[in-house]
Each structure stands twice: as structure tokens, then as C-alpha cells.
Design a protein around this motif. Sequence first.
Motif, short mmCIF file in Angstrom:
data_model
loop_
_atom_site.label_atom_id
_atom_site.label_comp_id
_atom_site.label_asym_id
_atom_site.label_seq_id
_atom_site.Cartn_x
_atom_site.Cartn_y
_atom_site.Cartn_z
N SER A 19 0.82 -1.22 0.00
CA SER A 19 0.00 0.00 0.00
C SER A 19 0.85 1.26 0.00
O SER A 19 0.35 2.35 -0.34
N VAL A 20 2.09 1.16 0.39
CA VAL A 20 2.99 2.30 0.31
C VAL A 20 3.36 2.61 -1.14
O VAL A 20 3.59 3.77 -1.50
N ILE A 21 3.38 1.58 -1.99
CA ILE A 21 3.88 1.72 -3.37
C ILE A 21 2.76 1.76 -4.40
O ILE A 21 2.69 2.66 -5.24
N VAL A 22 1.86 0.77 -4.35
CA VAL A 22 0.95 0.54 -5.48
C VAL A 22 -0.07 1.66 -5.69
O VAL A 22 -0.28 2.08 -6.84
N ARG B 197 0.09 4.84 -5.25
CA ARG B 197 0.76 5.96 -5.92
C ARG B 197 1.07 5.59 -7.38
O ARG B 197 0.91 6.42 -8.29
N MET B 198 1.52 4.36 -7.60
CA MET B 198 1.84 3.92 -8.95
C MET B 198 0.59 3.88 -9.83
O MET B 198 0.62 4.29 -11.00
N LEU B 199 -0.53 3.42 -9.27
CA LEU B 199 -1.78 3.41 -10.02
C LEU B 199 -2.24 4.83 -10.36
O LEU B 199 -2.73 5.08 -11.47
N SER B 200 -2.07 5.75 -9.43
CA SER B 200 -2.44 7.14 -9.68
C SER B 200 -1.61 7.73 -10.80
O SER B 200 -2.14 8.46 -11.67
N ASP B 201 -0.31 7.44 -10.82
CA ASP B 201 0.55 7.96 -11.88
C ASP B 201 0.15 7.39 -13.24
O ASP B 201 0.16 8.10 -14.25
#
Length: 391
Positions: A152-155, A157-161
Motif C-alpha cells: 500500500s505504500v507503493i501501489v 501511488r503507482m496506479l495514480s501515476d
Amino acid sequence: MYALALICYVLFLLPGLFLPEVYLFAAGNLAFFQGEATCLDSSLLNFWANSVLPHQNSIGLIIPNLTFPLVEYTENKMAERNITIVEEFILLGFSDLPNLQGFLFGIFLFIYMSILFGNGLIIILTKVSPALQTPMYFFLGNFSFLEICYTSVIVPRMLSDLWTQKRNITLLACATQLYFFVILGCTEFLLLSVMAYDRYVAICRPLYYPIIMNQRVCTQLVTGSWISGIPVMLGQTYQVFSLPFCHSNKLNHFCCDILPLMMVACGNTSVLEILIYGGAVLYIMLPFILIIRSYFKIIATIVKLPSAIGRFKAFSTCSSHLTVVILFYGSAIIGYSRPKSKISGTDKVLSLFYTIVTPMFNPIIYSLRNKDVIDALRKLLPKSFGSANNK
């Protein structure tokens, strides 16, 4: 301040007082050390230009064996260093695949939902099933919760980008993501070693297992795994963002990690490198050594069992954990041991493997290879469907 500058200037003109290798001039915010101009104070520069330099034969600060053209030297050095104030970074991520942005968004969204569902189901089972109220499943429940936090720390944000194509991330958000990324990574390494120790006690010292792995000890081991890395990782994060970033504000990664940040940083990174190597030894190598030692003793004990059924049953209780260790440590070691002159697509794939792919497979590994979990799941599902039908 001006008086101090004038005194220092006069002292520098006295021959033989200073070695030609080291020239130190300090007044206000102006300093020369070994021929390096660190920063300038405008008022002090005006003082030098209007009061001191007119009395010299040439425009410059005359020091024995060396002449500094003051303004020209400083401007050249500042232009050469190209130091700019970075207020945000740009996470390039998978921007080199513009035609696959929608496809990647769908894949990563599916993986993230699978992680939440699978690990959430493991947490529920370890809480409600009476058959899973043992230290092994207590650690497994904590490990599943950790996997949810870690991804949840990574994904998101990556999905938003991928969805918005806005890859900007503020300095504070980047520091926050890096801190939780490294602290949860350390927790995962430590918790894997705790789970290996649990399997060692269960197989090699079964009679003492209820005594050694009591509730208090289990709680202490889990708590220690969660909090022991906090001060070191906080220090690492502070050191990273204390560096000036002068090369670029573009990070060739899908998240804020230490390596891509160091590649765009300038200045002295020796303290940060010491912290990184120390943290790697303390939170990666030592847990790995403990895991290897535990499994050596486990295997030595298993091969001594008289029956094949007993050997199979004993090994099946730790095979799931061993598989997860191989996947997580293998991908992390390969990813961080590769030459790092630049970050390639292979490095990103390896990072994806241990950040989101392995957490997705963990519930499957522990479910398919664990009879107790399968039985608990079978008992839970009829109750859930029965209560839904009654409604």
C-alpha cells in the motif's frame, strides 16, 4: 563582520603564515577552503569589491602562490555545480511504454486487489479459526498484515501515476514514501527470520515448543520486528534528503527508493553509504544468516526421522515459509547486487517482483501447501454463505 574580513585579509598578505596547500578565509557566509568557494554573502561581496579590491593591483584576492579572481571564480563554480533547489521529483516509472499505460494500470490494479483479498483472508482466518490459534499462524497473520502495508505504500501511488499521467511527487511525499518503504522492508526481513526460528523450535525442540514460544515471547518477537528498524531507517531517510539534488529531479523508478535518489544527489554521500551498509548488515544479512542456520538444523533433524511420512509432514510445515524466503530474498538480492550505473527496465521488473508480485503469491503459497489453512477456509466459507442466505 567587516572588521573580521579586513583582519583576515591582512593576515593572508603576511608571507609564510599559511601553507600554499590550504587557504582558509571565513567571514560571514564566504569561505575559501582548499580553493573551494562554498557560498557568497552579497553584502560581503560589495565590501570586497568597493573597499578592498580597489587597493589591489588586479581584480582578485592575492594569496601567496595563488590568485583567485573572486567573482569570476565563484560564478564559474556555481555554474559548474549546477545546484538548484528541488521542490518535487518526477517518477518516470513506466513512461517509456506509453502505449501500455492502460494495460499496466489494469494489471497492477488486479494484483493489488488480489493482495488485499488474499492477505486479508489470511488475517481473518488466523483470528477466527480455533485450529489456527498457534504461534505459527500468529506470525503468519502479522506477516499478511505487513504485506498489505508494504504494497500500500507503493501501489496506490503507482496506479495514480498510470491513470492521471501526472508523475510529480513533492519532496515531503517522497520522503514519507521512502521512510515507510524501507522500514516495512526491514520489518519483513526480520519477521521472516522470526518465522524461521519458530519452525526451528517446533521441529528441533518440539517438547519445549509451548514453553519457548509462549504468547509473551511471540508478542515481543513481533513487536521487535516492527519497531527495531525505525531509528536506523529514520536516520537513512534524513541523510538522503539532507543531500543537495543537482543532477536532475527525474527519478527513473516507480517509487522513491534510496538508489534512484542517490543517483540524482550531489555532495558527500559517505555518511549515507555507511548507514546503508550498516542497515543492510543489520536488517538483511543477519536475518538471512539466522534463516539459513535455522533451516540447516531443521533439515538435519528431518533426515534423522525414521519414517518417510514423518519426514514429509515435518518438512511440509516449513516448506511454505522457505518458498517465500527464496522468492523475497532472491529477487531483492539480485535486484540490489546488479551494477547501478543506471536503472534499467530489468531493475524495475525485479523491484516489482519483491514489492508486489511476491506479496500476491504469499496467500496462495500458504493456502495450497497448508492443510490447516484449507480446512479453516472450508469451515469459514459455508458459514459465510449460510449467513448470507438466511438474510
